[in-house]
Design an enzyme around this catalytic site. Structure first.
Site, PDB file in Angstrom:
ATOM      1  N   TYR A   1       0.853  -1.195   0.000  1.00  0.00           N
ATOM      2  CA  TYR A   1       0.000   0.000   0.000  1.00  0.00           C
ATOM      3  C   TYR A   1       0.886   1.241   0.000  1.00  0.00           C
ATOM      4  O   TYR A   1       1.352   1.703   1.030  1.00  0.00           O
ATOM      5  CB  TYR A   1      -0.941   0.021   1.206  1.00  0.00           C
ATOM      6  CG  TYR A   1      -1.912  -1.134   1.289  1.00  0.00           C
ATOM      7  CD1 TYR A   1      -2.173  -1.948   0.185  1.00  0.00           C
ATOM      8  CD2 TYR A   1      -2.594  -1.413   2.469  1.00  0.00           C
ATOM      9  CE1 TYR A   1      -3.063  -3.014   0.269  1.00  0.00           C
ATOM     10  CE2 TYR A   1      -3.496  -2.474   2.556  1.00  0.00           C
ATOM     11  CZ  TYR A   1      -3.713  -3.271   1.450  1.00  0.00           C
ATOM     12  OH  TYR A   1      -4.605  -4.320   1.538  1.00  0.00           O
TER      13      TYR A   1
ATOM     14  N   GLY B   1     -18.279  -2.571  -0.131  1.00  0.00           N
ATOM     15  CA  GLY B   1     -18.386  -2.688  -1.592  1.00  0.00           C
ATOM     16  C   GLY B   1     -17.464  -1.746  -2.334  1.00  0.00           C
ATOM     17  O   GLY B   1     -17.855  -1.160  -3.345  1.00  0.00           O
TER      18      GLY B   1
ATOM     19  N   GLY C   1     -21.259   1.304  -2.014  1.00  0.00           N
ATOM     20  CA  GLY C   1     -22.525   1.191  -1.293  1.00  0.00           C
ATOM     21  C   GLY C   1     -23.471   0.218  -1.985  1.00  0.00           C
ATOM     22  O   GLY C   1     -24.652   0.166  -1.665  1.00  0.00           O
TER      23      GLY C   1
HETATM   24  N1  LIG Z   1      -6.304  -8.706   1.203  1.00  0.00           N
HETATM   25  C1  LIG Z   1      -6.567  -8.047   0.091  1.00  0.00           C
HETATM   26  O1  LIG Z   1      -6.297  -8.504  -1.033  1.00  0.00           O
HETATM   27  C2  LIG Z   1      -7.247  -6.708   0.192  1.00  0.00           C
HETATM   28  C3  LIG Z   1      -7.798  -6.098  -0.944  1.00  0.00           C
HETATM   29  C4  LIG Z   1      -8.428  -4.861  -0.795  1.00  0.00           C
HETATM   30  C5  LIG Z   1      -8.495  -4.266   0.454  1.00  0.00           C
HETATM   31  N2  LIG Z   1      -7.932  -4.881   1.544  1.00  0.00           N
HETATM   32  C6  LIG Z   1      -8.024  -4.281   2.896  1.00  0.00           C
HETATM   33  O2  LIG Z   1      -9.382  -4.089   3.193  1.00  0.00           O
HETATM   34  C7  LIG Z   1      -9.617  -2.735   3.579  1.00  0.00           C
HETATM   35  C8  LIG Z   1     -11.010  -2.336   3.146  1.00  0.00           C
HETATM   36  O3  LIG Z   1     -11.155  -2.468   1.750  1.00  0.00           O
HETATM   37  P1  LIG Z   1     -11.336  -1.213   0.805  1.00  0.00           P
HETATM   38  O4  LIG Z   1     -10.820  -0.007   1.494  1.00  0.00           O
HETATM   39  O5  LIG Z   1     -10.747  -1.562  -0.500  1.00  0.00           O
HETATM   40  O6  LIG Z   1     -12.882  -1.218   0.549  1.00  0.00           O
HETATM   41  P2  LIG Z   1     -14.125  -0.648   1.377  1.00  0.00           P
HETATM   42  O7  LIG Z   1     -13.776  -0.496   2.801  1.00  0.00           O
HETATM   43  O8  LIG Z   1     -15.302  -1.486   1.031  1.00  0.00           O
HETATM   44  O9  LIG Z   1     -14.358   0.759   0.683  1.00  0.00           O
HETATM   45  C9  LIG Z   1     -13.455   1.800   0.824  1.00  0.00           C
HETATM   46  C10 LIG Z   1     -13.951   2.959  -0.008  1.00  0.00           C
HETATM   47  O10 LIG Z   1     -15.229   3.311   0.470  1.00  0.00           O
HETATM   48  C11 LIG Z   1     -15.297   4.681   0.821  1.00  0.00           C
HETATM   49  N3  LIG Z   1     -16.012   4.711   2.096  1.00  0.00           N
HETATM   50  C12 LIG Z   1     -15.671   4.120   3.265  1.00  0.00           C
HETATM   51  N4  LIG Z   1     -16.589   4.381   4.215  1.00  0.00           N
HETATM   52  C13 LIG Z   1     -17.542   5.131   3.628  1.00  0.00           C
HETATM   53  C14 LIG Z   1     -18.736   5.718   4.102  1.00  0.00           C
HETATM   54  N5  LIG Z   1     -19.128   5.559   5.369  1.00  0.00           N
HETATM   55  N6  LIG Z   1     -19.462   6.461   3.230  1.00  0.00           N
HETATM   56  C15 LIG Z   1     -19.076   6.630   1.958  1.00  0.00           C
HETATM   57  N7  LIG Z   1     -17.935   6.096   1.448  1.00  0.00           N
HETATM   58  C16 LIG Z   1     -17.176   5.358   2.290  1.00  0.00           C
HETATM   59  C17 LIG Z   1     -13.874   5.144   0.949  1.00  0.00           C
HETATM   60  O11 LIG Z   1     -13.721   6.449   0.433  1.00  0.00           O
HETATM   61  P3  LIG Z   1     -13.364   7.695   1.409  1.00  0.00           P
HETATM   62  O12 LIG Z   1     -11.899   7.637   1.621  1.00  0.00           O
HETATM   63  O13 LIG Z   1     -13.830   8.877   0.633  1.00  0.00           O
HETATM   64  O14 LIG Z   1     -14.151   7.475   2.669  1.00  0.00           O
HETATM   65  C18 LIG Z   1     -13.082   4.174   0.083  1.00  0.00           C
HETATM   66  O15 LIG Z   1     -12.912   4.671  -1.220  1.00  0.00           O
HETATM   67  C19 LIG Z   1      -8.492  -1.965   2.893  1.00  0.00           C
HETATM   68  O16 LIG Z   1      -8.292  -0.700   3.494  1.00  0.00           O
HETATM   69  C20 LIG Z   1      -7.340  -2.918   3.074  1.00  0.00           C
HETATM   70  O17 LIG Z   1      -6.803  -2.804   4.389  1.00  0.00           O
HETATM   71  C21 LIG Z   1      -7.339  -6.090   1.414  1.00  0.00           C
END
Ligand SMILES: NC(=O)c1ccc[n+]([C@@H]2O[C@H](COP(=O)([O-])OP(=O)(O)OC[C@H]3O[C@@H](n4cnc5c(N)ncnc54)[C@H](OP(=O)(O)O)[C@@H]3O)[C@@H](O)[C@H]2O)c1
Length: 282
Positions: A63, A211, A215
């Site tokens: 990251y 997602g 959302g």
């Molecule tokens: N193991 C793997 O292969 C893998 C892959 C992907 C991710 N991950 C891990 O999983 C974590 C979560 O996944 P993710 O960050 O990709 O997906 P997520 O948590 O489903 O979505 C994150 C996105 O949603 C927005 N968001 C979050 N909370 C929100 C809310 N309450 N209202 C509106 N928008 C919101 C964020 O934008 P804003 O910044 O504008 O809030 C960000 O762009 C990552 O941070 C990482 O640590 C692991």
């Protein structure tokens, strides 16, 4: 605040965390490459998460690469007994921003040392193999994690992006404390892996729990909106509450770079879904 003090999970039997954690992938630059526009905002988000009661932070060497871990090392005291920082290795980034699996055992061991340095710890609380590398024997990569644990550089080992079969193979080599796979209201593809984790008492860390920020769409979105309306909540909160409700071993890690979204996500742990809600979301 993370509301339910008893709503915890013991990672590997001894690292007790609140089940709603924080994913630190979104605190880097665009495309998860380079530093964010404001490093002080990233520091603020990390510190605020801990102030709100979050005690489980997920990151990875890829990251940034390195940026998310460095920011965590700067903003938080990752050596604290009451804070668990999980990181990962096994993916390289190129200048196009691709995520390239790289499971060479020597490389993985090298990356553990770089993560230890950036996080400012003596050993990594939870070290996860990011994704199986089709060009490297999976068991050889897992063995590297087992050896890091034997050497005391890693306290617990996790795997990510695995099938049930790969999880079982990993468990032949090392005690697996957690599995991190995509799982959400809108993507239940890995329900079989979640079942296997439940059966074995392994933590299941569902990534992309809201997602990927969409959302959700279509029927899933409609159902989440109906439930959200009943509780005066948002679809993001409903998605997180559903994951927490779905199983006792789930540890969702929503990612955000926004203080407002952070507060909203943490508050989702206060949302109690009813049987009617769960039926709507089924
Ligand atoms: N193991 C793997 O292969 C893998 C892959 C992907 C991710 N991950 C891990 O999983 C974590 C979560 O996944 P993710 O960050 O990709 O997906 P997520 O948590 O489903 O979505 C994150 C996105 O949603 C927005 N968001 C979050 N909370 C929100 C809310 N309450 N209202 C509106 N928008 C919101 C964020 O934008 P804003 O910044 O504008 O809030 C960000 O762009 C990552 O941070 C990482 O640590 C692991």
């Amino acid at each position: 605040m993370v509301s339910n003090e008893s709503d915890t999970f013991d990672i590997g039997g001894d690292l007790t965390v609140h089940r709603l954690g924080f994913g630190a992938m979104r605190i880097t630059g665009e495309g998860i490459i380079g530093p964010p526009e404001s490093e002080s905002n990233a520091h603020d988000v990390l510190r605020r998460a801990v102030e709100l009661g979050v005690d489980f932070v997920d990151t990875a060497d890829s990251y940034g690469p390195g940026v998310s871990e460095r920011l965590i090392g700067e903003a938080l005291d990752a050596t604290r007994d009451d804070l668990v920082v999980a990181t990962k290795a096994g993916l390289l980034r190129n200048r196009e921003g691709d995520w390239l699996p790289h499971g060479d055992p020597d490389y993985l061991k090298n990356q553990a040392l770089t993560s230890i340095d950036r996080l400012g710890v003596d050993s990594i609380d939870l070290y996860q193999y990011h994704r199986p590398d089709p060009d490297t024997d999976y068991e050889a990569s897992i063995q590297a994690f087992a050896e890091l644990k034997d050497d005391g550089l890693v306290d617990h080992v996790g795997v990510s992006n695995v099938s049930v079969e790969q999880l079982e193979l990993a468990r032949d080599h090392v005690e697996v404390a957690t599995v991190q796979n995509e799982y959400s209201l809108g993507n239940r593809e890995h329900a079989d892996v979640l079942d296997a984790c439940e059966e074995a008492g392994i933590g299941f860390i569902p990534y992309a729990p809201v997602g990927w920020g969409s959302g959700f769409e279509g029927d899933v979105r409609e159902a989440a909106e109906a439930v959200a309306e009943r509780h005066d909540a948002t679809v993001y909160q409903v998605a997180l509450a559903w994951i927490l409700e779905t199983s006792d071993v789930t540890l969702p890690i929503p990612g955000t770079s926004s203080l407002d979204h952070l507060a909203e996500n943490v508050a989702a742990s206060e949302l109690d879904l009813t049987d009617e809600d769960l039926a709507t979301l089924a």
